[in-house]
Design a protein around this motif. Structure first.
Motif, PDB file in Angstrom:
ATOM      1  N   LEU A  58      21.353  10.278   1.062  1.00  0.00           N
ATOM      2  CA  LEU A  58      21.110  11.652   1.357  1.00  0.00           C
ATOM      3  C   LEU A  58      19.705  11.707   1.906  1.00  0.00           C
ATOM      4  O   LEU A  58      18.647  11.156   1.390  1.00  0.00           O
ATOM      5  N   HIS A  59      19.565  12.282   3.220  1.00  0.00           N
ATOM      6  CA  HIS A  59      18.267  12.231   3.881  1.00  0.00           C
ATOM      7  C   HIS A  59      17.502  13.740   3.559  1.00  0.00           C
ATOM      8  O   HIS A  59      16.162  13.859   3.605  1.00  0.00           O
ATOM      9  N   LYS A  60      18.381  14.720   3.536  1.00  0.00           N
ATOM     10  CA  LYS A  60      17.779  16.200   3.528  1.00  0.00           C
ATOM     11  C   LYS A  60      18.938  17.179   3.006  1.00  0.00           C
ATOM     12  O   LYS A  60      19.985  16.828   3.228  1.00  0.00           O
ATOM     13  N   VAL A  61      18.269  18.086   2.178  1.00  0.00           N
ATOM     14  CA  VAL A  61      18.952  19.073   1.679  1.00  0.00           C
ATOM     15  C   VAL A  61      18.193  20.519   2.225  1.00  0.00           C
ATOM     16  O   VAL A  61      17.455  20.582   1.627  1.00  0.00           O
ATOM     17  N   GLU A  62      19.186  21.476   2.787  1.00  0.00           N
ATOM     18  CA  GLU A  62      18.171  22.828   3.200  1.00  0.00           C
ATOM     19  C   GLU A  62      19.372  23.871   3.312  1.00  0.00           C
ATOM     20  O   GLU A  62      20.348  23.758   2.981  1.00  0.00           O
ATOM     21  N   GLY A  63      18.643  25.045   3.231  1.00  0.00           N
ATOM     22  CA  GLY A  63      19.626  26.181   3.368  1.00  0.00           C
ATOM     23  C   GLY A  63      19.928  26.666   1.981  1.00  0.00           C
ATOM     24  O   GLY A  63      18.940  26.470   1.035  1.00  0.00           O
ATOM     25  N   GLY A  64      20.839  27.796   1.649  1.00  0.00           N
ATOM     26  CA  GLY A  64      20.831  28.027   0.483  1.00  0.00           C
ATOM     27  C   GLY A  64      20.140  29.362   0.163  1.00  0.00           C
ATOM     28  O   GLY A  64      19.892  29.867  -0.981  1.00  0.00           O
ATOM     29  N   GLU A  65      19.705  30.083   1.172  1.00  0.00           N
ATOM     30  CA  GLU A  65      18.671  31.178   0.983  1.00  0.00           C
ATOM     31  C   GLU A  65      19.633  32.317   0.513  1.00  0.00           C
ATOM     32  O   GLU A  65      20.741  32.620   1.033  1.00  0.00           O
ATOM     33  N   VAL A  66      19.099  33.099  -0.339  1.00  0.00           N
ATOM     34  CA  VAL A  66      19.861  34.398  -1.136  1.00  0.00           C
ATOM     35  C   VAL A  66      19.290  35.673  -0.318  1.00  0.00           C
ATOM     36  O   VAL A  66      18.194  35.916  -0.285  1.00  0.00           O
ATOM     37  N   ASP A  67      20.404  36.588   0.254  1.00  0.00           N
ATOM     38  CA  ASP A  67      19.930  37.815   0.751  1.00  0.00           C
ATOM     39  C   ASP A  67      19.508  38.446  -0.259  1.00  0.00           C
ATOM     40  O   ASP A  67      20.432  38.980  -1.270  1.00  0.00           O
ATOM     41  N   PRO A  68      18.498  39.200  -0.166  1.00  0.00           N
ATOM     42  CA  PRO A  68      18.056  40.125  -1.215  1.00  0.00           C
ATOM     43  C   PRO A  68      18.599  41.511  -1.289  1.00  0.00           C
ATOM     44  O   PRO A  68      18.678  42.220  -2.243  1.00  0.00           O
TER      45      PRO A  68
END
Length: 407
Positions: free
Chosen positions: A128-138
């Motif tokens: 695994l090189h990178k994990v990104e994203g997963g932002e929660v819309d307020p």
């Protein structure tokens, strides 16, 4: 889901596994959880509750990302099924699946944890090189896609010469709130860097036959290669593009000398490093006007977790100061991401410069930034022992800036 099920597709195209069919599926869309409207008199309390709920969901998404990291490291042993929807679906360039049980069964097969897997595969692994994203819309508490970047390998032991197939790419996880852990993976789409990168660097789907042919090409027996000059400087494979690779090299110590003729450069470096076993490749850098050509040999490198290579023997350091090796530099080279293009012809100027131009065009096509001024010279690597016979391995290298690539 995770990267591993994509290799079900690999097994499915093996003759011994052709009798197994895979049902196509329709990816279900993610329906974000929405808060109800607030009353005028209860607005402040509802806002506080909303903020607390959103913060809680953010924490749960962060836990999911850590779960994904653990699963990649352990090769999904165990796989934490509670973070996947019972109807989770998966698609990669070769195949599609639905249902968490099918996912787990095929992970186990690839990892040789099933009878069929023990017969087909060995040495499967993923980095695994990178994990990104997963932002929660307020506002509506919807969750953006989580994206992982990885390198996957598997050896097909059912074939006599036991070829190893390698893939790099991304997994796009569609995630929603729900389940026993508060957040679940609903769908995963995998893309391979070698066939799915579109002009500009985005990813798109391609015809399944392209993926099948790409896999089968990796199973062919190799040709007779020329004798290597030495053990190779290790690297982390980040991307297998359509016609190039991206690699991350560790910190290493090199000996560099100016040279006019390449065979004389080899002799000088060999006498300088007597008592050591230099690594391959030999690295040459040639300015466009052919002035001040240099040749480097990697000598030692930093092991994982170490900040510097082991020291060079004192006698070699002292030798480098003698008049015979005037202009020699022994120095540490920092860890770098390098773009690499290959060629198999002799390392003569027209061949090397043509390969360098092709590499630059490929990087531009795929949205990789080439450092300004790097075209003032060409840098190429030679792995073969001098005057050796057989298929040669030559490469052109371009060091990339940290902000010029996604790794």
């Amino acid at each position: 889901m995770r990267k591993v099920p994509s290799f079900l597709g690999l097994a499915l195209w093996l003759p011994l596994y052709q009798q197994h069919s895979i049902n196509a599926f329709t990816c279900s869309s993610v329906t974000p959880f929405r808060l109800g409207g607030k009353s005028a008199e209860g607005g402040t309390a509802l806002n506080l509750a909303s903020d607390t709920t959103t913060t809680s969901l953010v924490d749960k998404v962060q836990r999911l990302k850590k779960v994904l990291q653990r699963e990649y490291i352990s090769f999904f042993d165990p796989m934490q099924c509670e973070y996947y929807s019972d109807s989770v679906s998966f698609e990669d360039p070769m195949t599609s699946l639905a249902g968490v049980d099918n996912y787990k069964n095929n992970v186990d097969m690839l990892a040789s944890r099933t009878l069929l897997g023990k017969f087909l595969f060995q040495d499967a692994g993923i980095v695994l090189h990178k994990v990104e994203g997963g932002e929660v819309d307020p506002v509506d508490r919807s969750i953006s896609n989580i994206i992982t970047r990885w390198t996957l390998r598997v050896t097909v032991k059912a074939i006599p010469w036991k070829p190893t197939a390698r893939f790099t790419g991304i997994s796009v996880y569609e995630v929603s709130s729900g389940g026993s852990e508060g957040v679940v993976v609903d769908h995963q789409t995998d893309y391979w860097d070698s066939i799915n990168i579109q002009s500009g660097g985005g990813y798109g789907k391609v015809d399944k036959s392209i993926a099948v042919n790409h896999f089968l090409d990796q199973l062919k027996p190799g040709n007779v290669n020329a004798v290597a000059a030495g053990l190779e400087l290790p690297y982390e494979l980040l991307r297998i593009g359509k016609d190039y690779e991206l690699r991350r090299y560790p910190i290493y110590t090199s000996a560099t000398i100016p040279y006019d003729r390449r065979d004389e450069g080899y002799d000088v470096l060999a006498s300088l490093t007597k008592g050591m076993t230099p690594l391959a490749p030999s690295l040459m850098e040639v300015p466009n006007d052919d002035s001040k050509k240099s040749m480097s040999w990697p000598l030692v490198y930093a092991l994982p977790g170490e900040s510097s290579p082991k020291p060079i023997p004192e006698e070699i350091l002292e030798r480098s100061k003698e008049p015979l090796w005037d202009g020699c530099d022994i120095e540490n080279i920092g860890s770098k991401v390098v773009a690499v293009g290959t060629f198999s012809d002799a390392s003569v100027a027209p061949i090397v410069r043509k390969a360098d131009r092709a590499l630059r065009e490929s990087l531009k096509r795929d949205g990789i930034a080439v450092p300004s001024g790097s075209d003032s010279s060409v840098r190429f690597a030679q792995y073969d022992a001098i005057f050796s016979m057989g298929k040669r391995r030559g490469e052109v290298w371009i060091e990339l800036d940290d902000d010029g690539h996604p790794y």
